[in-house]
Design a protein around this motif. Structure first.
Motif, PDB file in Angstrom:
ATOM      1  N   ASN A 149       0.811  -1.210   0.000  1.00  0.00           N
ATOM      2  CA  ASN A 149       0.000   0.000   0.000  1.00  0.00           C
ATOM      3  C   ASN A 149       0.847   1.264   0.000  1.00  0.00           C
ATOM      4  O   ASN A 149       0.467   2.290   0.546  1.00  0.00           O
ATOM      5  CB  ASN A 149      -0.943   0.019   1.204  1.00  0.00           C
ATOM      6  N   GLY A 150       2.023   1.198  -0.613  1.00  0.00           N
ATOM      7  CA  GLY A 150       2.856   2.371  -0.736  1.00  0.00           C
ATOM      8  C   GLY A 150       3.631   2.718   0.505  1.00  0.00           C
ATOM      9  O   GLY A 150       4.337   3.712   0.541  1.00  0.00           O
ATOM     10  N   ASP A 151       3.509   1.946   1.551  1.00  0.00           N
ATOM     11  CA  ASP A 151       4.205   2.244   2.794  1.00  0.00           C
ATOM     12  C   ASP A 151       5.410   1.349   2.942  1.00  0.00           C
ATOM     13  O   ASP A 151       5.451   0.233   2.468  1.00  0.00           O
ATOM     14  CB  ASP A 151       3.268   2.030   3.998  1.00  0.00           C
ATOM     15  N   THR A 205       5.199 -10.410 -14.112  1.00  0.00           N
ATOM     16  CA  THR A 205       3.919 -10.948 -14.553  1.00  0.00           C
ATOM     17  C   THR A 205       2.830 -10.672 -13.539  1.00  0.00           C
ATOM     18  O   THR A 205       1.659 -10.678 -13.879  1.00  0.00           O
ATOM     19  CB  THR A 205       3.999 -12.469 -14.745  1.00  0.00           C
ATOM     20  N   THR A 206       3.164 -10.439 -12.313  1.00  0.00           N
ATOM     21  CA  THR A 206       2.134 -10.278 -11.296  1.00  0.00           C
ATOM     22  C   THR A 206       2.013  -8.861 -10.786  1.00  0.00           C
ATOM     23  O   THR A 206       1.066  -8.547 -10.095  1.00  0.00           O
ATOM     24  CB  THR A 206       2.416 -11.192 -10.104  1.00  0.00           C
ATOM     25  N   GLY A 207       2.948  -8.000 -11.097  1.00  0.00           N
ATOM     26  CA  GLY A 207       2.704  -6.608 -10.839  1.00  0.00           C
ATOM     27  C   GLY A 207       3.390  -5.970  -9.656  1.00  0.00           C
ATOM     28  O   GLY A 207       2.858  -5.066  -9.056  1.00  0.00           O
ATOM     29  N   ALA A 523      -5.000 -10.866  -8.249  1.00  0.00           N
ATOM     30  CA  ALA A 523      -5.784 -10.608  -7.043  1.00  0.00           C
ATOM     31  C   ALA A 523      -6.168 -11.920  -6.385  1.00  0.00           C
ATOM     32  O   ALA A 523      -6.154 -12.987  -7.012  1.00  0.00           O
ATOM     33  CB  ALA A 523      -7.036  -9.800  -7.388  1.00  0.00           C
ATOM     34  N   ILE A 524      -6.517 -11.824  -5.104  1.00  0.00           N
ATOM     35  CA  ILE A 524      -7.074 -12.970  -4.395  1.00  0.00           C
ATOM     36  C   ILE A 524      -8.325 -12.511  -3.670  1.00  0.00           C
ATOM     37  O   ILE A 524      -8.352 -11.433  -3.067  1.00  0.00           O
ATOM     38  CB  ILE A 524      -6.063 -13.599  -3.419  1.00  0.00           C
ATOM     39  N   ALA A 525      -9.380 -13.304  -3.785  1.00  0.00           N
ATOM     40  CA  ALA A 525     -10.648 -13.008  -3.133  1.00  0.00           C
ATOM     41  C   ALA A 525     -10.901 -14.042  -2.049  1.00  0.00           C
ATOM     42  O   ALA A 525     -10.537 -15.215  -2.200  1.00  0.00           O
ATOM     43  CB  ALA A 525     -11.791 -13.015  -4.148  1.00  0.00           C
ATOM     44  N   ALA A 526     -11.529 -13.617  -0.957  1.00  0.00           N
ATOM     45  CA  ALA A 526     -11.872 -14.528   0.134  1.00  0.00           C
ATOM     46  C   ALA A 526     -13.226 -14.120   0.683  1.00  0.00           C
ATOM     47  O   ALA A 526     -13.556 -12.927   0.732  1.00  0.00           O
ATOM     48  CB  ALA A 526     -10.813 -14.495   1.233  1.00  0.00           C
ATOM     49  N   ALA A 527     -14.008 -15.118   1.104  1.00  0.00           N
ATOM     50  CA  ALA A 527     -15.372 -14.858   1.546  1.00  0.00           C
ATOM     51  C   ALA A 527     -15.668 -15.564   2.849  1.00  0.00           C
ATOM     52  O   ALA A 527     -15.163 -16.655   3.122  1.00  0.00           O
ATOM     53  CB  ALA A 527     -16.371 -15.301   0.476  1.00  0.00           C
ATOM     54  N   ILE A 534     -11.271  -8.421  -1.606  1.00  0.00           N
ATOM     55  CA  ILE A 534     -10.317  -8.705  -2.675  1.00  0.00           C
ATOM     56  C   ILE A 534      -9.035  -7.942  -2.382  1.00  0.00           C
ATOM     57  O   ILE A 534      -9.075  -6.737  -2.105  1.00  0.00           O
ATOM     58  CB  ILE A 534     -10.876  -8.295  -4.046  1.00  0.00           C
ATOM     59  N   TRP A 535      -7.906  -8.637  -2.436  1.00  0.00           N
ATOM     60  CA  TRP A 535      -6.602  -8.035  -2.191  1.00  0.00           C
ATOM     61  C   TRP A 535      -5.712  -8.150  -3.428  1.00  0.00           C
ATOM     62  O   TRP A 535      -5.869  -9.059  -4.244  1.00  0.00           O
ATOM     63  CB  TRP A 535      -5.887  -8.736  -1.033  1.00  0.00           C
ATOM     64  N   ASN A 536      -4.760  -7.251  -3.523  1.00  0.00           N
ATOM     65  CA  ASN A 536      -3.667  -7.398  -4.475  1.00  0.00           C
ATOM     66  C   ASN A 536      -2.777  -8.522  -3.969  1.00  0.00           C
ATOM     67  O   ASN A 536      -2.220  -8.443  -2.868  1.00  0.00           O
ATOM     68  CB  ASN A 536      -2.890  -6.080  -4.575  1.00  0.00           C
ATOM     69  N   ALA A 537      -2.644  -9.592  -4.748  1.00  0.00           N
ATOM     70  CA  ALA A 537      -1.913 -10.776  -4.285  1.00  0.00           C
ATOM     71  C   ALA A 537      -0.431 -10.508  -4.111  1.00  0.00           C
ATOM     72  O   ALA A 537       0.242 -11.196  -3.334  1.00  0.00           O
ATOM     73  CB  ALA A 537      -2.123 -11.933  -5.262  1.00  0.00           C
TER      74      ALA A 537
END
Length: 604
Positions: A149-151, A205-207, A523-527, A534-537
């Motif tokens: 998150n830029g920190d 590839t993942t960013g 991304a990864i999603a969890a419920a 959803i988070w940036n993986a």
């Protein structure tokens, strides 16, 4: 022969390649997700050489300068700095300023092309005679750290939702190799070469990006872009499946029903009922799309026999496969081709059966008998598969049928291996198993064991996708649990250990009942019961987006309070089970909860 017309696909591809080559991987992935999930499949992609965008713009600037230095009759006219495309201000001062700021901020200056300016050559509209800055600038220690998150985040501690977590290794994506560059008569890199270019080695590839691309400080609320479909009446949705390559068709299934829904942005979804219990005790036990999305296999169980019917996208029955004298607890199509693994189990033994839809035989070939109830199956390529259940993981070879080649045994038979996933690392097969009740991991192919991965039952695992099939990518596993967390692990095969790199949470008292990576691994999603994030993986940290059911009710007394597991091929008996799946483009989620299915649109 004239060149074909320039289209937005050509421009987007050049920008995408430039972002990759410049190290702005997250921006490249964002463009890729919004435009084309596989840019390398475009027909012109193999012909585009490295640094093509910058070289093409350089050519354009030279043409611009030539055009401005001639009048309509072709006679030379004075060309002053005021006529420069980017204006008369020299770039050197700004470059030095930007470089000093980057270094002071702990980031190394990056050249988009790695091209050294030469004396007297026009660069971006300006003639330069200054000595080029050295390219191999050593990055500061801060620039080598993973961003969240830029920190700035310590290498020893990752922070997610205010929780300090396990130490993590310094994992970076593979860097691009430096190509031998050639210059044409005008001094432009690679512009003079013809023919097919070798496949590029991308920086990312993942960013993981350099620069200022950060996760938003506030998570986006996805509720306004969500459609909720009442699916099951008194039943419970346990499975949701998107049709491959089609974000307009999704299947919802439970123990007593299976329906296909055709979605539209302008009208309500159209339902096609494929199977339902009409008082005849028919149980839907497994559902799976073929990789092309042409056939949906639906397994049912009745009168002690299992049967499989395949349907087309219109909901019409196409084929009826041979019956088996056991419940069909799993269906797993190969990622490519027409082969389907059928798992038929009872409380004592299982049969692994191969069906080839291209051959349409009258009977199944002889099955592979396994003395365990098989709970999960994972294809590895087209000739191998792994299965798990009981205290064992089974490695199989596949040709015209399934053959057991190796049995790995470990653990307590009362705490069976519930999930298995597989991948190739180099030329070596890797299988990763998880035991839900004991929260343990096992890599039987490399004899690696890791206990107490979570403080609750494991509900799902998945290996991070590598859609570009790039070698030497780190092996990343996501696991979710009823301990309210989803964790991302780096599996270090060489040092035989699991390292937790992110620990994510929806919040206290929100057990994670389902989780999954987006198809590109971005991304990864969890419920949990009726909420998801959803988070940036790559970054982890705070969620990028969240969703919560608008009709949240008090705890349902009819639901079990015991831990559950999802994602395996067996029948899920706990009504708290949730299903969470991405469409092929990674732009929609289908979330099955209670008797409903939410279609969550990530892009308006």
């Amino acid at each position: 022969m004239a060149h074909p017309d320039l289209t937005s696909h050509h421009v987007n591809y050049l920008i995408w390649r430039y972002l990759q080559e410049s190290g702005h991987g997250e921006a490249a992935v964002t463009l890729q997700r919004a435009w084309n999930h596989d840019p390398q499949s475009l027909p012109f992609a193999p012909y585009i050489r490295t640094h093509a965008l910058v070289s093409l713009v350089q050519k354009g600037l030279q043409y611009y300068e030539l055009e401005k230095s001639l009048d309509k009759e072709g006679n030379p006219v004075p060309f002053s700095p005021s006529n420069y495309f980017f204006g008369p201000v020299s770039l050197e001062l700004e470059t030095q300023k930007g470089s000093s700021e980057s270094i002071s901020a702990g980031q190394a200056p990056v050249s988009p092309t790695g091209k050294v300016a030469r004396d007297g050559v026009a660069i971006n509209g300006h003639s330069t005679t200054t000595e080029a800055a050295p390219q191999n600038v050593k990055k500061s220690r801060k620039s080598d750290r993973m961003e969240t998150n830029g920190d700035e985040v310590s290498m020893e501690v990752d922070s997610a939702n205010g929780i300090a977590i396990e130490s993590k290794p310094n994992i970076t994506e593979s860097s691009a190799s430096v190509e031998d560059t050639t210059a044409d008569s005008d001094g432009d890199v690679n512009m003079g070469e013809q023919g097919t270019s070798a496949a590029p080695i991308f920086t990312l590839t993942t960013g993981q990006s350099i620069g200022v691309q950060i996760t938003p400080a506030k998570a986006a609320d996805l509720s306004p872009d969500t459609a909720i479909i009442d699916v099951a009446g008194d039943g419970h949705v346990t499975r949701t499946l998107w049709r491959p390559h089609d974000p307009t068709v999704v299947v919802a299934a439970g123990d007593t029903f299976c329906s296909l829904y055709k979605l539209s942005s302008t009208s309500p979804p159209v339902q096609e009922k494929l199977a339902e219990n009409k008082g005849d005790n028919v149980l839907v036990s497994a559902v799976a799309w073929d990789p092309q999305g042409q056939k949906l296999a639906v397994a049912t169980y009745n009168d002690m026999r299992g049967s499989i019917t395949t349907y087309d996208v219109a909901g019409n029955a196409v084929d009826l496969l041979p019956e088996v004298p056991r419940m069909i607890s799993g269906l797993k199509w190969a990622d490519s081709g027409s082969q389907l693994i059928v798992v038929a189990s009872d409380s004592r033994i299982s049969e692994l059966i191969l069906w080839d839809d291209a051959l349409q035989p009258e009977e199944f070939p002889p099955p592979q008998i396994v003395d365990d109830p098989i709970l999960d199956v994972s294809w590895l390529g087209r000739t191998q598969a792994f299965a798990c259940g009981g205290m064992s993981v089974y490695q199989c070879e596949i040709d015209s049928s399934i053959h057991l080649t190796r049995t790995f045994s470990a653990g307590d038979p009362e705490r069976p291996w519930t999930f298995v996933r597989s991948a190739h690392v180099g030329s070596s097969p890797v299988a990763v198993a998880a035991a839900s009740s004991s929260a343990a991991f096992w890599v039987p192919t490399h004899d690696i064991r890791f206990d107490d991965a979570h403080d609750g039952h494991i509900t799902a695992i998945q290996l991070k996708p590598n859609p570009s099939e790039q070698p030497n990518q780190p092996l990343i596993l996501a696991s979710s649990s009823t301990d309210d967390t989803v964790k991302l692990w780096h599996i270090d095969l060489e040092n035989r250990k699991f390292d937790c790199i992110h620990r994510l949470s929806l919040g206290p008292s929100l057990p994670i009942l389902a989780s999954c990576f987006s198809p590109d691994g971005y991304a990864i999603a969890a419920a949990s019961k009726d909420t998801l994030s959803i988070w940036n993986a790559q970054r982890g940290g705070a969620a990028m987006a969240t969703w919560k059911s608008p009709r949240v009710e008090n705890a349902d007394a009819t639901e079990h309070k015991s831990p559950t597991s999802n994602g395996h091929n067996g029948i899920v008996e706990d009504v708290q089970d949730r299903s969470l799946t991405w469409d092929s483009d990674g732009k929609k989620l289908a979330f099955g909860f209670k008797s409903q299915m939410a279609i969550i649109n990530l892009q308006r």
